[in-house]
Design a protein around this motif. Structure first.
Motif, mmCIF file in Angstrom:
data_model
loop_
_atom_site.group_PDB
_atom_site.id
_atom_site.type_symbol
_atom_site.label_atom_id
_atom_site.label_comp_id
_atom_site.label_asym_id
_atom_site.label_seq_id
_atom_site.Cartn_x
_atom_site.Cartn_y
_atom_site.Cartn_z
ATOM 1 N N GLU A 151 1.073 -1.336 0.114
ATOM 2 C CA GLU A 151 0.293 0.083 0.506
ATOM 3 C C GLU A 151 0.970 1.580 0.016
ATOM 4 O O GLU A 151 1.621 1.400 0.061
ATOM 5 N N ASP A 152 0.193 2.560 -0.399
ATOM 6 C CA ASP A 152 1.291 3.528 0.070
ATOM 7 C C ASP A 152 2.096 3.814 1.498
ATOM 8 O O ASP A 152 1.181 3.315 2.746
ATOM 9 N N THR A 153 3.078 3.817 1.015
ATOM 10 C CA THR A 153 3.798 3.738 2.437
ATOM 11 C C THR A 153 4.826 5.071 2.694
ATOM 12 O O THR A 153 5.230 5.296 2.068
ATOM 13 N N THR A 154 4.321 5.976 3.796
ATOM 14 C CA THR A 154 5.565 6.708 4.668
ATOM 15 C C THR A 154 6.411 6.384 5.098
ATOM 16 O O THR A 154 5.899 5.468 6.499
ATOM 17 N N VAL A 155 7.684 7.110 4.904
ATOM 18 C CA VAL A 155 9.057 6.377 6.304
ATOM 19 C C VAL A 155 9.115 7.414 6.533
ATOM 20 O O VAL A 155 9.577 8.469 6.134
ATOM 21 N N TYR A 156 10.149 7.604 7.710
ATOM 22 C CA TYR A 156 9.924 8.213 8.553
ATOM 23 C C TYR A 156 12.126 8.361 9.012
ATOM 24 O O TYR A 156 11.975 8.015 9.075
ATOM 25 N N ALA A 157 12.061 9.132 8.397
ATOM 26 C CA ALA A 157 13.716 9.924 8.935
ATOM 27 C C ALA A 157 13.883 10.288 9.985
ATOM 28 O O ALA A 157 13.628 11.351 10.767
ATOM 29 N N LYS A 158 14.839 8.992 10.822
ATOM 30 C CA LYS A 158 15.608 9.270 12.327
ATOM 31 C C LYS A 158 16.547 9.982 12.010
ATOM 32 O O LYS A 158 17.819 9.714 11.276
ATOM 33 N N TRP A 159 16.651 11.477 12.601
ATOM 34 C CA TRP A 159 17.988 12.340 12.563
ATOM 35 C C TRP A 159 18.314 11.962 14.857
ATOM 36 O O TRP A 159 17.769 12.554 15.809
ATOM 37 N N ILE A 160 19.584 12.362 14.904
ATOM 38 C CA ILE A 160 20.098 12.584 16.462
ATOM 39 C C ILE A 160 21.103 14.034 16.384
ATOM 40 O O ILE A 160 21.560 13.863 15.388
ATOM 41 N N GLN A 161 20.268 14.330 16.832
ATOM 42 C CA GLN A 161 21.554 15.334 17.108
ATOM 43 C C GLN A 161 22.689 15.462 17.501
ATOM 44 O O GLN A 161 23.172 14.906 18.793
ATOM 45 N N ALA A 162 23.634 16.085 16.776
ATOM 46 C CA ALA A 162 25.561 16.137 16.630
ATOM 47 C C ALA A 162 26.315 17.275 17.077
ATOM 48 O O ALA A 162 25.943 18.039 16.772
ATOM 49 N N PHE A 163 27.228 17.075 17.718
ATOM 50 C CA PHE A 163 27.718 18.542 18.474
ATOM 51 C C PHE A 163 29.485 18.167 17.663
ATOM 52 O O PHE A 163 30.220 16.948 17.877
ATOM 53 N N THR A 164 30.042 18.782 17.020
ATOM 54 C CA THR A 164 31.720 18.845 16.863
ATOM 55 C C THR A 164 32.705 19.508 17.894
ATOM 56 O O THR A 164 32.342 20.076 18.420
ATOM 57 N N VAL A 165 33.391 17.992 18.264
ATOM 58 C CA VAL A 165 34.625 18.515 19.127
ATOM 59 C C VAL A 165 35.790 18.472 17.748
ATOM 60 O O VAL A 165 36.118 17.939 17.628
ATOM 61 N N SER A 166 36.524 19.391 18.254
ATOM 62 C CA SER A 166 37.543 20.019 17.343
ATOM 63 C C SER A 166 38.891 20.264 18.456
ATOM 64 O O SER A 166 38.561 20.188 19.646
ATOM 65 N N PHE A 167 39.959 19.580 17.592
ATOM 66 C CA PHE A 167 41.556 19.289 18.407
ATOM 67 C C PHE A 167 42.140 20.461 17.982
ATOM 68 O O PHE A 167 42.389 20.360 16.787
ATOM 69 N N ASN A 168 42.689 21.386 19.246
ATOM 70 C CA ASN A 168 43.778 22.367 18.516
ATOM 71 C C ASN A 168 44.900 21.701 19.001
ATOM 72 O O ASN A 168 44.797 21.913 20.314
ATOM 73 N N THR A 169 45.968 21.228 18.403
ATOM 74 C CA THR A 169 46.839 20.972 18.673
ATOM 75 C C THR A 169 48.186 21.385 19.033
ATOM 76 O O THR A 169 49.132 21.935 19.549
ATOM 77 N N GLY A 170 48.105 23.510 18.114
ATOM 78 C CA GLY A 170 48.876 24.485 18.541
ATOM 79 C C GLY A 170 49.424 23.799 16.824
ATOM 80 O O GLY A 170 49.613 23.333 16.453
#
Length: 161
Positions: A66-85
């Protein structure tokens, strides 16, 4: 119906406010849907297609009846950057699910320096605790101490070490 008279069903993709819209697919009876490329959006992790808005049942891309809708699941994410000089090893950024802990890289190296730890500020006033949940984008700064090579010229006197 399609031009050949065979009925079709529509598979629709609900993006839930993130990523570029995936086009609906018209499918004949017992036709397997095409699996689209995973959508993406900065600051979010795509976590699959589900057959319900509560994300309790994963959609497996089997033929639909039958006609079907599927749903995208998203998880919030953050960026961790590393400054080594300027002299430190380059460490790639990490995308961390909101509330998770970062996997700190193994001790970085820099010529003539000893790694002393990760800090949340460039003045090294606040040490970073690896058990801290990530709740926003963050840059971690590598603190280094410098070692100097000291040599002694005994001018030919005394016993060599």
């Amino acid at each position: 119906c399609n031009p050949t008279g065979a009925p079709t069903k529509t598979l629709t993709f609900e993006m839930n406010g993130h990523g570029v819209q995936v086009q609906a697919q018209k499918l004949k009876k017992e036709q397997f849907p095409e699996i689209p490329e995973d959508p993406s959006e900065e600051g979010w992790i795509f976590d699959g297609w589900y057959i319900d808005e509560d994300f309790t049942e994963y959609f497996y891309f089997d033929p639909i009846d039958e006609d079907t809708t599927v749903y995208a699941k998203w998880i919030q994410a953050f960026t961790v950057s590393f400054n080594t000089g300027a002299t430190g090893t380059v460490i790639p950024t990490q995308s961390i699910e909101a509330g998770d802990n970062v996997d700190l890289p193994a001790n970085p190296t820099a010529p003539g320096k000893k790694f002393e730890g990760w800090y949340t500020d460039p003045a090294y006033a606040s040490a970073f605790n690896a058990n801290t949940p990530i709740t926003g984008n963050v840059t971690l700064y590598a603190k280094w101490s410098t070692y100097f090579k000291v040599t002694f010229d005994r001018n030919g006197k005394g016993i060599s070490p």
